[in-house]
Design an enzyme around this catalytic site. Structure first.
Site, mmCIF file in Angstrom:
data_model
loop_
_atom_site.group_PDB
_atom_site.id
_atom_site.type_symbol
_atom_site.label_atom_id
_atom_site.label_comp_id
_atom_site.label_asym_id
_atom_site.label_seq_id
_atom_site.Cartn_x
_atom_site.Cartn_y
_atom_site.Cartn_z
ATOM 1 N N LYS A 1 28.881 24.599 33.265
ATOM 2 C CA LYS A 1 27.730 23.760 33.614
ATOM 3 C C LYS A 1 26.771 23.774 32.449
ATOM 4 O O LYS A 1 26.749 24.730 31.672
ATOM 5 C CB LYS A 1 27.035 24.341 34.853
ATOM 6 C CG LYS A 1 26.147 23.361 35.566
ATOM 7 C CD LYS A 1 26.977 22.419 36.398
ATOM 8 C CE LYS A 1 26.177 21.661 37.386
ATOM 9 N NZ LYS A 1 27.034 21.173 38.470
HETATM 10 N N1 GLU Z 1 28.352 17.718 38.447
HETATM 11 C C1 GLU Z 1 29.390 17.598 39.410
HETATM 12 C C2 GLU Z 1 29.561 18.891 40.184
HETATM 13 O O1 GLU Z 1 28.667 19.696 40.269
HETATM 14 C C3 GLU Z 1 30.670 17.061 38.810
HETATM 15 C C4 GLU Z 1 31.283 17.883 37.720
HETATM 16 C C5 GLU Z 1 32.433 17.166 37.022
HETATM 17 O O2 GLU Z 1 32.734 16.040 37.395
HETATM 18 O O3 GLU Z 1 32.998 17.760 36.086
HETATM 19 O O4 GLU Z 1 30.552 19.127 40.811
#
Ligand code: GLU
Length: 441
Positions: A127
């Site tokens: 993240k």
């Molecule tokens: N931000 C989204 C999540 O928290 C998607 C992450 C992604 O698509 O890699 O799951």
């Protein structure tokens, strides 16, 4: 145990104590790591794996300047945390929000590892983000910030190493700027390969059909699979929503197609109620023009307490972390809480809700639709393919149903709540791969 940590600050969880954490029950990362470790304990995961999983592998923090439209320069703080890649390249969103902090990003990276494993994706958890209110920047400033952040990330991301995606405050346009910046630095691998560096791109630029609605769609499939167990037919279901951004508004539009009734909505501008049901598509149009739900003419304005107390079958937090806490959890009047947001309930709130018999559908299951369709996008880019929406939805449903079934099976097998069950199912998979590969050297 860390010898320097004063006794009253020692973490009650022995693994976090061993890693030297000073106990802070309000810290989101400690809460998340603790929940993972409780599931690891029930599963009897080897101690060294608990130590590995209780900390991210890499934490990158960078400061970079951006020129504003008035000629001034502002320094921004950006993060990328890579939690674990035993299952495949790191994967996870990039958040642009004023509250972005290292501990929150670490916590969200842990959840991505669990989410990818539960959704049966060959991906690890990461993240990142920038501490910024994107609404305070012009489009040009946002583009310069995105490009400079991508350049600052440099070799920390890669098509086979770490693949960012949208999250709160970012969108397909920002992903297009990230991909374009990366492609300008990495054209040796060929443009079509390099654009797989991020997912959630616009469809015309290698994005996938169904990615924009994917998290909302995944939530609908989760409810479809889990609600029959508690006797709530979707065409008679009533529900409340916190947040009417991408996830909340898509979930509401898709739930309207199933005949479910949206009774109350709350976002950063206020809360509204209509016991006859709120038209999700109409509200979505209103929110685009007015930047929030406040003032929506076809519902009544209500205060926060009334919002929480309104009786519904399903309560859906689809906004920030820790919105449901010990002070408002006892106000809730629902049978099911479906976590569309990551970590929307504090551990104290969770205990209150479980004691009252509320079924909590955990975030790593409910919102895994986003990363699952991201995986489809990455796969399409790498194979130079385009899937139609019908194929995306069919495959997504398969992944979500399997994730739900695995979570429910672990819940029954270990006689635990569904969050613990879903964490056990995710960890079991990770544990098997560690067992097969061993620890290098
Ligand atoms: N931000 C989204 C999540 O928290 C998607 C992450 C992604 O698509 O890699 O799951």
């Amino acid at each position: 145990m860390c010898a320097e940590t004063p006794a009253d600050m020692r973490h009650p969880n022995h693994v976090l104590d061993e890693l030297g954490f000073r106990y802070d029950p309000n810290n989101l990362f400690q809460q998340t790591a603790n929940a993972l470790l409780e599931a690891a304990e029930i599963l009897d995961l080897p101690h060294h794996l608990r130590l590995i999983l209780a900390q991210p592998k890499t934490e990158v923090m960078m400061h970079f300047p951006v020129r504003l439209d008035n000629g001034d320069y502002r320094l921004f703080k950006g993060y990328r945390v890579q939690h674990n890649n035993i299952l495949g390249p790191y994967k996870g969103g990039m958040r642009f929000h004023p509250s972005v902090s290292l501990d929150d990003i670490k916590s969200l990276a842990v959840l991505m590892t669990l989410k990818c494993s539960l959704a049966q994706l060959p991906l690890g958890g990461a993240k990142g983000g920038v501490q910024v209110d994107p609404r305070s920047l012009s489009r040009d400033e946002l583009r310069r910030l995105t490009r400079r952040f991508t350049a600052a990330l440099d070799g920390n991301i890669g098509v086979d190493h770490d693949i960012p995606a949208p999250d709160m405050g970012t969108n397909a346009q920002i992903m297009a700027w990230m991909a374009d910046t990366y492609m300008n630095f990495n054209d040796h691998m060929g443009k079509h390969q390099a654009r797989a560096i991020v997912t959630g791109k616009p469809i015309e630029f290698g994005g996938s059909h169904g990615r924009e609605k994917a998290t909302g769609q995944g939530l609908v499939y989760t409810l479809e699979r889990c609600l029959p167990d508690v006797g709530i037919p979707m065409d008679q279901m009533t529900y409340s929503l916190i947040g009417f951004g991408n996830v909340g508004s898509w979930a509401a539009r898709l739930l309207a197609e199933r005949g479910s009734k949206l009774i109350t909505v709350m976002d950063h501008t206020g809360a509204i109620l209509n016991t006859h049901g709120i038209d999700a598509a109409d509200l979505a149009n209103y929110v685009v023009k007015h930047a929030g739900v406040a003032g929506y003419p076809k519902a009544d304005a209500i205060d926060e307490k009334t919002f929480y107390e309104t009786q519904v079958d399903v309560f859906i937090p689809a906004a920030l972390e820790q919105m449901v806490h010990e002070h408002n959890a006892s106000w809730l009047n629902c049978k099911v809480l479906a976590e569309a947001a990551n970590a929307p309930c504090t551990p104290a709130a969770e205990r209150i809700l479980l004691d009252r018999g509320v079924l909590i559908l955990p975030a790593i299951l409910c919102n895994s639709g986003g990363v699952t369709v991201s995986y489809f996008e990455w796969k399409q880019n790498r194979q130079a393919e385009t899937w139609d929406l019908e194929k995306v939805d069919r495959q997504l449903k398969k992944h979500i149903y399997t994730a739900a079934d695995k979570s429910l099976q672990a819940t029954r097998r270990f006689n635990v709540d569904l969050r613990t069950g879903s964490y056990i199912a995710a960890l079991e998979n990770i544990g098997k791969v560690y067992d097969m590969r061993g620890i290098f050297p």
